[in-house]
Design a protein around this motif. Structure first.
Motif, PDB file in Angstrom:
ATOM      1  N   VAL A 108      70.604  29.293  30.605  1.00 26.84           N
ATOM      2  CA  VAL A 108      69.841  30.303  29.873  1.00 26.84           C
ATOM      3  C   VAL A 108      68.358  29.958  29.822  1.00 26.84           C
ATOM      4  CG1 VAL A 108      71.856  30.850  28.447  1.00 26.84           C
ATOM      5  CG2 VAL A 108      70.146  29.262  27.576  1.00 26.84           C
ATOM      6  N   ASP A 109      68.023  28.685  29.936  1.00 19.54           N
ATOM      7  CA  ASP A 109      66.613  28.284  29.902  1.00 19.54           C
ATOM      8  C   ASP A 109      65.899  28.602  31.209  1.00 19.54           C
ATOM      9  OD1 ASP A 109      66.916  27.122  27.307  1.00 19.54           O
ATOM     10  OD2 ASP A 109      67.873  25.396  28.250  1.00 19.54           O
ATOM     11  N   LEU A 110      66.643  28.980  32.233  1.00 17.55           N
ATOM     12  CA  LEU A 110      66.053  29.256  33.547  1.00 17.55           C
ATOM     13  C   LEU A 110      66.196  30.714  33.950  1.00 17.55           C
ATOM     14  CD1 LEU A 110      67.373  26.090  35.434  1.00 17.55           C
ATOM     15  CD2 LEU A 110      65.128  26.427  34.402  1.00 17.55           C
ATOM     16  N   LEU A 111      66.780  31.538  33.084  1.00 16.98           N
ATOM     17  CA  LEU A 111      66.942  32.949  33.389  1.00 16.98           C
ATOM     18  C   LEU A 111      65.666  33.724  33.094  1.00 16.98           C
ATOM     19  CD1 LEU A 111      70.497  33.643  31.907  1.00 16.98           C
ATOM     20  CD2 LEU A 111      69.888  33.420  34.319  1.00 16.98           C
ATOM     21  N   GLY A 112      65.412  34.736  33.889  1.00 16.52           N
ATOM     22  CA  GLY A 112      64.293  35.617  33.608  1.00 16.52           C
ATOM     23  C   GLY A 112      62.961  35.150  34.153  1.00 16.52           C
ATOM     24  N   GLY A 113      62.938  34.069  34.916  1.00 17.23           N
ATOM     25  CA  GLY A 113      61.691  33.612  35.510  1.00 17.23           C
ATOM     26  C   GLY A 113      61.525  34.207  36.901  1.00 17.23           C
ATOM     27  N   ARG A 114      61.104  33.378  37.826  1.00 13.90           N
ATOM     28  CA  ARG A 114      60.948  33.850  39.195  1.00 13.90           C
ATOM     29  C   ARG A 114      62.308  34.211  39.788  1.00 13.90           C
ATOM     30  NH1 ARG A 114      57.720  28.837  41.573  1.00 13.90           N
ATOM     31  NH2 ARG A 114      59.398  27.850  40.395  1.00 13.90           N
ATOM     32  N   PRO A 115      62.326  35.167  40.717  1.00 12.57           N
ATOM     33  CA  PRO A 115      63.614  35.556  41.329  1.00 12.57           C
ATOM     34  C   PRO A 115      64.299  34.359  41.991  1.00 12.57           C
ATOM     35  CG  PRO A 115      61.871  37.097  41.933  1.00 12.57           C
ATOM     36  CD  PRO A 115      61.195  35.936  41.245  1.00 12.57           C
ATOM     37  N   ALA A 116      65.608  34.309  41.856  1.00 12.28           N
ATOM     38  CA  ALA A 116      66.386  33.254  42.498  1.00 12.28           C
ATOM     39  C   ALA A 116      66.585  33.636  43.963  1.00 12.28           C
ATOM     40  CB  ALA A 116      67.723  33.077  41.798  1.00 12.28           C
ATOM     41  N   LEU A 117      66.126  32.785  44.882  1.00 14.02           N
ATOM     42  CA  LEU A 117      66.113  33.120  46.304  1.00 14.02           C
ATOM     43  C   LEU A 117      67.066  32.283  47.146  1.00 14.02           C
ATOM     44  CD1 LEU A 117      62.264  33.610  46.853  1.00 14.02           C
ATOM     45  CD2 LEU A 117      63.998  35.337  46.312  1.00 14.02           C
ATOM     46  N   GLY A 118      67.888  31.464  46.505  1.00 16.93           N
ATOM     47  CA  GLY A 118      68.849  30.673  47.262  1.00 16.93           C
ATOM     48  C   GLY A 118      69.917  31.554  47.889  1.00 16.93           C
ATOM     49  N   PRO A 119      70.655  31.034  48.837  1.00 15.90           N
ATOM     50  CA  PRO A 119      71.648  31.852  49.547  1.00 15.90           C
ATOM     51  C   PRO A 119      72.736  32.419  48.646  1.00 15.90           C
ATOM     52  CG  PRO A 119      71.898  29.512  50.070  1.00 15.90           C
ATOM     53  CD  PRO A 119      70.605  29.655  49.350  1.00 15.90           C
ATOM     54  N   HIS A 120      73.204  31.651  47.680  1.00 12.39           N
ATOM     55  CA  HIS A 120      74.257  32.151  46.793  1.00 12.39           C
ATOM     56  C   HIS A 120      73.706  33.196  45.826  1.00 12.39           C
ATOM     57  CE1 HIS A 120      76.676  29.036  48.498  1.00 12.39           C
ATOM     58  NE2 HIS A 120      75.948  28.067  47.977  1.00 12.39           N
ATOM     59  N   ALA A 121      72.510  32.962  45.298  1.00  8.70           N
ATOM     60  CA  ALA A 121      71.899  33.935  44.401  1.00  8.70           C
ATOM     61  C   ALA A 121      71.583  35.229  45.135  1.00  8.70           C
ATOM     62  CB  ALA A 121      70.635  33.350  43.784  1.00  8.70           C
ATOM     63  N   LEU A 122      71.100  35.122  46.375  1.00  8.71           N
ATOM     64  CA  LEU A 122      70.820  36.327  47.153  1.00  8.71           C
ATOM     65  C   LEU A 122      72.102  37.106  47.437  1.00  8.71           C
ATOM     66  CD1 LEU A 122      68.123  35.136  49.708  1.00  8.71           C
ATOM     67  CD2 LEU A 122      67.817  36.778  47.842  1.00  8.71           C
ATOM     68  N   ALA A 123      73.194  36.400  47.682  1.00  8.46           N
ATOM     69  CA  ALA A 123      74.471  37.085  47.935  1.00  8.46           C
ATOM     70  C   ALA A 123      74.927  37.852  46.697  1.00  8.46           C
ATOM     71  CB  ALA A 123      75.531  36.068  48.357  1.00  8.46           C
ATOM     72  N   VAL A 124      74.781  37.229  45.524  1.00  4.42           N
ATOM     73  CA  VAL A 124      75.138  37.916  44.284  1.00  4.42           C
ATOM     74  C   VAL A 124      74.206  39.105  44.064  1.00  4.42           C
ATOM     75  CG1 VAL A 124      75.253  37.710  41.771  1.00  4.42           C
ATOM     76  CG2 VAL A 124      76.175  35.892  43.215  1.00  4.42           C
ATOM     77  N   GLY A 125      72.908  38.898  44.282  1.00  2.00           N
ATOM     78  CA  GLY A 125      71.954  39.987  44.110  1.00  2.00           C
ATOM     79  C   GLY A 125      72.242  41.152  45.035  1.00  2.00           C
ATOM     80  N   GLU A 126      72.615  40.862  46.268  1.00  2.00           N
ATOM     81  CA  GLU A 126      72.972  41.917  47.220  1.00  2.00           C
ATOM     82  C   GLU A 126      74.187  42.693  46.729  1.00  2.00           C
ATOM     83  OE1 GLU A 126      73.411  44.429  50.486  1.00  2.00           O
ATOM     84  OE2 GLU A 126      71.683  43.245  49.825  1.00  2.00           O
ATOM     85  N   ALA A 127      75.199  41.983  46.232  1.00  2.00           N
ATOM     86  CA  ALA A 127      76.413  42.646  45.766  1.00  2.00           C
ATOM     87  C   ALA A 127      76.131  43.530  44.556  1.00  2.00           C
ATOM     88  CB  ALA A 127      77.479  41.601  45.433  1.00  2.00           C
ATOM     89  N   VAL A 128      75.279  43.042  43.652  1.00  4.38           N
ATOM     90  CA  VAL A 128      74.946  43.821  42.456  1.00  4.38           C
ATOM     91  C   VAL A 128      74.164  45.079  42.838  1.00  4.38           C
ATOM     92  CG1 VAL A 128      73.572  43.785  40.335  1.00  4.38           C
ATOM     93  CG2 VAL A 128      75.017  41.840  40.899  1.00  4.38           C
ATOM     94  N   LEU A 129      73.163  44.921  43.707  1.00  4.69           N
ATOM     95  CA  LEU A 129      72.389  46.088  44.142  1.00  4.69           C
ATOM     96  C   LEU A 129      73.255  47.075  44.922  1.00  4.69           C
ATOM     97  CD1 LEU A 129      68.870  44.831  45.287  1.00  4.69           C
ATOM     98  CD2 LEU A 129      69.365  46.610  43.586  1.00  4.69           C
TER      99      LEU A 129
END
Length: 227
Positions: A108-129
């Motif tokens: 929770v201390d790292l949420l809401g900052g710069r976009p997460a650009l790692g491969p796993h975060a991008l995969a989750v972001g793609e699925a959500v979008l």
């Protein structure tokens, strides 16, 4: 400047203590799970792996990079189901994000900052979008829907984890806290200047955290659907 996602791991002679970026990240997450982000440093991670911090710099250049890697690794725990409707998919993402944050409170201390650009975060972001886009074909509308939902999720889990931390710090559970602060609050409410707060205290339902989160999530998703 390169980024950690593109940087190859060092190669060379075998060491007594083998290292890898995955091992470094796993050790850092274990430290953070036990003691929060203050417990994480390259020196402490090196000590946990029985390796000097200078060896770690070949794999991770800065603590910020290490934090980015940790966040990306946690995204492996946030799976979005395929072949389902947009609302179910976004709801699953929200609940699984909450579950991950409760397992790794430092998240929770790292949420809401710069976009997460790692491969796993991008995969989750793609699925959500992708899920949002089935309801909102315009990509900006899909983004706005996801941004609104993410704001709710981040705020709700920050509040929940903040309350857990406060309980641990004070040593008071909910009943103890009410016993300590109740007399003051009832005296203030008896003055009649806060009628809605008084009504909430007297008649409101004290939902458990999971119910509160699910109820708020349903309200937000319903609002997004109507929009």
């Amino acid at each position: 400047m390169d980024v950690v996602w593109d940087r190859p791991e060092p190669t060379g002679r075998a060491a007594l203590t083998p290292l890898s970026r995955a091992a470094i990240v796993a050790a850092a997450i274990a430290l953070a799970d036990a003691g929060g982000l203050d417990a994480v440093s390259l020196r402490k991670v090196g000590a946990a792996l029985d390796a000097g911090p200078m060896r770690l710099y070949g794999y991770v250049a800065t603590k910020d990079e290490l934090l980015d890697l940790m966040v990306d690794e946690v995204h492996t725990e946030i799976h979005i189901p395929a072949h389902t409707d947009w609302r179910a998919a976004l709801g699953a993402w929200a609940h699984r994000t909450r579950a991950a944050a409760l397992r790794h409170e430092w998240l929770v201390d790292l949420l809401g900052g710069r976009p997460a650009l790692g491969p796993h975060a991008l995969a989750v972001g793609e699925a959500v979008l992708a899920a949002a886009a089935t309801r909102f074909p315009d990509i900006d509308d899909a983004r706005r829907a996801v941004t609104t939902l993410r704001a709710y999720v981040n705020g709700a889990i920050r509040t929940e984890v903040g309350e857990l931390r406060a309980t641990r710090t004070s040593g008071l559970d909910t009943r103890d806290w009410q016993a300590t602060n109740g007399p003051y609050l009832m005296r203030v409410l008896a003055e009649g200047n806060h009628p809605h707060v008084a009504r909430l205290v007297a008649d409101g339902t004290d939902d458990d955290p999971a119910t509160a989160f699910a109820t708020g999530l349903d309200i937000v998703l319903t609002g997004i659907a109507l929009r």
